[in-house]
Design a protein around this motif. Sequence first.
Motif, short mmCIF file in Angstrom:
data_model
loop_
_atom_site.label_atom_id
_atom_site.label_comp_id
_atom_site.label_asym_id
_atom_site.label_seq_id
_atom_site.Cartn_x
_atom_site.Cartn_y
_atom_site.Cartn_z
N MET B 1 7.25 -4.59 11.42
CA MET B 1 6.76 -3.54 10.52
C MET B 1 6.44 -2.27 11.31
O MET B 1 5.98 -2.33 12.43
N THR B 2 6.71 -1.16 10.68
CA THR B 2 6.59 0.12 11.39
C THR B 2 5.21 0.73 11.20
O THR B 2 4.51 0.43 10.26
N ASP B 3 4.85 1.58 12.14
CA ASP B 3 3.62 2.34 11.99
C ASP B 3 3.83 3.42 10.93
O ASP B 3 4.94 3.89 10.75
N ILE B 4 2.74 3.77 10.28
CA ILE B 4 2.85 4.74 9.20
C ILE B 4 1.89 5.89 9.46
O ILE B 4 0.75 5.68 9.87
N GLN B 5 2.41 7.09 9.28
CA GLN B 5 1.59 8.28 9.50
C GLN B 5 1.44 9.04 8.19
O GLN B 5 2.43 9.30 7.51
N ILE B 6 0.20 9.33 7.83
CA ILE B 6 -0.04 10.06 6.58
C ILE B 6 -0.71 11.38 6.90
O ILE B 6 -1.79 11.40 7.50
N ASN B 7 -0.07 12.48 6.53
CA ASN B 7 -0.68 13.81 6.72
C ASN B 7 -0.71 14.50 5.37
O ASN B 7 0.34 14.78 4.79
N ILE B 8 -1.90 14.75 4.88
CA ILE B 8 -1.99 15.48 3.62
C ILE B 8 -2.73 16.79 3.88
O ILE B 8 -3.92 16.80 4.18
N ASN B 9 -1.98 17.89 3.81
CA ASN B 9 -2.57 19.20 4.09
C ASN B 9 -3.46 19.65 2.94
O ASN B 9 -4.51 20.22 3.13
N ASN B 10 -2.96 19.39 1.74
CA ASN B 10 -3.67 19.92 0.59
C ASN B 10 -3.26 19.16 -0.66
O ASN B 10 -2.08 18.98 -0.93
N LYS B 11 -4.27 18.74 -1.39
CA LYS B 11 -3.99 18.18 -2.72
C LYS B 11 -5.02 18.80 -3.66
O LYS B 11 -6.23 18.60 -3.50
N THR B 12 -4.53 19.63 -4.56
CA THR B 12 -5.43 20.26 -5.53
C THR B 12 -4.94 19.93 -6.92
O THR B 12 -3.76 20.10 -7.22
N TYR B 13 -5.81 19.41 -7.77
CA TYR B 13 -5.41 19.16 -9.16
C TYR B 13 -5.25 20.49 -9.88
O TYR B 13 -5.98 21.45 -9.60
N PRO B 14 -4.29 20.58 -10.78
CA PRO B 14 -4.00 21.86 -11.45
C PRO B 14 -5.24 22.47 -12.11
O PRO B 14 -5.38 23.69 -12.16
N THR B 15 -6.14 21.65 -12.60
CA THR B 15 -7.29 22.19 -13.32
C THR B 15 -8.49 22.48 -12.40
O THR B 15 -9.47 23.06 -12.84
N ALA B 16 -8.37 22.02 -11.12
CA ALA B 16 -9.53 22.14 -10.24
C ALA B 16 -9.49 23.47 -9.48
O ALA B 16 -8.43 24.08 -9.32
N THR B 17 -10.66 23.92 -9.03
CA THR B 17 -10.70 25.18 -8.28
C THR B 17 -10.61 24.94 -6.78
O THR B 17 -10.09 25.76 -6.05
N LYS B 18 -11.13 23.79 -6.34
CA LYS B 18 -11.01 23.52 -4.91
C LYS B 18 -10.24 22.22 -4.65
O LYS B 18 -10.15 21.36 -5.53
#
Lengths: 338, 242
Positions: B1-18
Amino acid sequence: MYKQLIKFLNITGLTWFVPLAKIAAGENPSLQIRQLWLVMGVPMLAFMVFLGLWSFSASKVNTSLGAIPGPVAVWHEAAGLLDDHFAERAKEAEYYQRQQARNEQKHAEDPAAEIKVRPYNGQATYLDKIFTSLYTVFAGFVIATLIAVPLGLLCGMSPVFNTAINPLVQIFKPVSPLAWLPIVTLVVSAVYVTTSDSWFEKSFLTSAITVTLCSLWPTLINTAVGVSSIDKDLINVGKVLRLGWSTQIKKIVLPSALPYIFTGMRLSLGVGWMVLIAAEMLAQNPGLGKFVWDEFQNGSSNSLGRIMVAVFTIGLIGFALDRIMQSLQNLFSFGRAL
Amino acid sequence: MTDIQININNKTYPTATKPSIANLELSLNSNEFICLVGPSGCGKTTLLNIIAGLDNDYDGEILVGRRHTHPKIGYVFQNPRLLPWRTVRENIELALDRPQPPEVIDALLGAMQLTQAQQVYPERLSLGMSRRVAIIRAFAVDPDVLLMDEPFVSLDAPTARHVRELLLKLWQQRPHTVLFVTHDLREAVALADRLVFLSATPMRAISEIIVPIPRNERNNELAIEAFRQQLLQHHPEIKQLL
């Protein structure tokens, strides 16, 4: 065993017998007798009152065909129709017996003689007409289901498709069978040419298609609602498991919408049965509708009684069909209450 | 099994301000049991949904080995989400992408002590049992990552502990990379190789701590409690998250 019996009675809608079964199993008799009185006694009493009122008021109204028949007269008509049926069947059997005897004799005299078997051309009896009606409504209902369920699935899954088709559904849904019938009759006459060995009569096809056109809507709408209201969590389960779309529909969407689909089908069958009588009257399909119409035109002294018999037959069969659909619906709901 | 890398720069919900998630980096070693610990509502479920491919509206990347693909996922949701019209066994069969010999499921059912219940419909299962079915369903996929979203949250303590022990046993038999979300520190310490603490929104990783308790000591409540106390003492930033 006893629990299973109760479950069976509940699923099939034969709840009247539940208290009886419970008494037989020795459950608190006084409570069960109260239950029995409630589920069987009260409706029976109400029916008795109805019969009394009917009997009392019927004799007060005089029509051109004589007084409106009371319950007893209608009962006699029903018995008469049943007797006619058996008499006709006996005549048929006799006819074939005679024919066979004649043919055997012919064969004995001259082995080379041509032997013909001629079918019996007797009148359709009341039971035959009931059967024709059931057959016709079933055909219309099956076609309606085959059209409505896939369309409903599409509507439920695609908001675009739903928006596209919704106006049409809303416009055609309230149209009376009597308005469809002339169009259907003309189209069937134009498209379908009957010959001596055709599978269906035109009148059958016209009636069945009219039933289809009127009974398709409840199934369509309910299927669409059932599909669009599927728990999104379950859809996500399918997505995470990476099911293909056909597997997704087969294993998650359809089973989930099944109770709604059955509710729709139950409503459709009810509408179909109601529409059928009108369609048969005008299309002259030899079922109960034509029977009522013929009796009305016939205008003999027992016509009114016979029409009443037809009314009760139509009602009882409609009731039975509804109960059958309800049982199926219960069976496929997996205990989920709608 | 391989190593997994998760990079999330930005997740903003459409209705949210931040943003809900900002600059989150997470690397998963193969067959590692990772617990994500963070306050309720901080976006942990959002993170799991992104990894599972259920939410594709984010800025970032997920790498399996060196490739940009979606890892094969087993997901134990907070609610078991079993299909009510399928028996326990049929629910598990749904997860198999091709027909497999019955022993495959038999073994999983046995490991989760559900052999007796395999023909039962979900409505007849207890909460603990339906969690165990959901766990089997996730393992049956043979996933690259097993996502678990507070699966024991509505269970009473003894049941939760029982299911937890069964889960660990199964995981030791069939090692997989696990990402387990919880806000219960004791549970996290009992399960994890590594703890990742997450901040309130916008969510990011605050600190990572390796749990040094050996696997055969994980049933030892005292050892777990001791390590928990030690964590709270030495890492005051954690206290605010719980």
